[in-house]
Enzyme design. Sequence first.
Site, PDB file in Angstrom:
ATOM      1  CB  SER A 144      -0.966   0.006   1.195  1.00 19.82           C
ATOM      2  OG  SER A 144      -1.955  -0.975   0.990  1.00 19.82           O
ATOM      3  CE  LYS A 199      -8.561  -5.507   6.573  1.00 19.65           C
ATOM      4  NZ  LYS A 199      -8.863  -6.133   5.290  1.00 19.65           N
ATOM      5  CG  ASP A 205     -10.956  -4.723   2.429  1.00 22.00           C
ATOM      6  OD1 ASP A 205     -10.076  -4.219   1.706  1.00 22.00           O
ATOM      7  OD2 ASP A 205     -10.747  -5.152   3.582  1.00 22.00           O
ATOM      8  CE1 TYR A 262      -3.292  -8.728  -2.154  1.00 20.19           C
ATOM      9  CE2 TYR A 262      -1.027  -8.377  -2.859  1.00 20.19           C
ATOM     10  CZ  TYR A 262      -2.032  -8.228  -1.915  1.00 20.19           C
ATOM     11  OH  TYR A 262      -1.771  -7.578  -0.725  1.00 20.19           O
TER      12      TYR A 262
END
Length: 282
Positions: A18, A67, A104, A223
């Site tokens: 990020s 989160k 998300d 990913y």
Amino acid sequence: MGKQWYGVMGDPVAHSVSPAMMNAAFGALGLDAVYLAFCVSASRVEEAVRGLGALGAAGVNVTIPHKQAVLALAASQSAEAQLAGAANTLVFTGEGAIEAHNTDVGGWWQSVSPSLPDCALTVALVGAGGAARAVLTALALYRPDSRVCVIARDAAKARRLQADFQNRLLVTVCLWHERQAAIAASHLAVNATSLGMWPNTAGCAVTDASCFHRGQVVQDLVYTPLETRWLRLAREAGATTVDGLGMLVQQGAAAFQLWLGQSAPATLMREAAVAALCERDG
Ligand code: NAP
């Protein structure tokens, strides 16, 4: 206005791409802003969030394992954050209040929806963790006529998700050993487990490619690598494949939009993320 600063807090966080992705976006748009990574232990989450706000951060992303914990610290929560029971983006308002968002959810939807047919979707969702919860939240909000089959090695975890979403979506649970048939019957199959993630790239949620076919959309939320074994088998069987980097880029682009009120350069962010992953994983 002086330099604006942003960041991501998690534990661990050193591997995050990020900062590379967001700083590339700031640089391309000529913004006087910087994005940093903060490793924060679970016992110091509240201290860290309030400290970042007090020091003048404009916003922060939140990743595993914080989160859920940050939701309770926010004065307001978006519909996505509320339904998911988790937030990945905090906005510090000028008045010192904290807004909690979950990009998300929309990020996943944006990454996959251009590939989907218009009919009521049958979805095979493999995994029952935080990412699977984001997928269910998006379907509940944006495609509530979907039928979702949750497939997890721990059926109790799948049933918990079913219970949490049963008022919003038609959710069924499939036993792990029956997953090939459930995947074969889906318009959209999503791998939301960490199976296949670098360096364990031989991992895969299916035993063979017989459940994949032409006309089906198959996505991996992993990913690294960009084409996992799951995606390779699906592509070779003629399915349309969607990699997990699209979700990462779109959740970042949505956070950027929340913080700065302008669209993010998503293509450039994807290039920066790919470059950072190549440097990180070789
Ligand atoms: P999580 O909350 O830890 O959940 C992981 C899920 O994978 C659990 O259901 C777990 O089952 C299952 N699992 C792990 N190893 C397995 C195995 N060997 N066989 C079967 N199931 C297995 O993690 P998460 O946050 O949901 O993330 C899941 C994956 O999605 C990760 O690889 C993450 O990097 C990726 N992700 C990508 C994005 C993106 O932007 N593309 C966003 C979020 C997450 P148990 O509960 O039984 O262990």
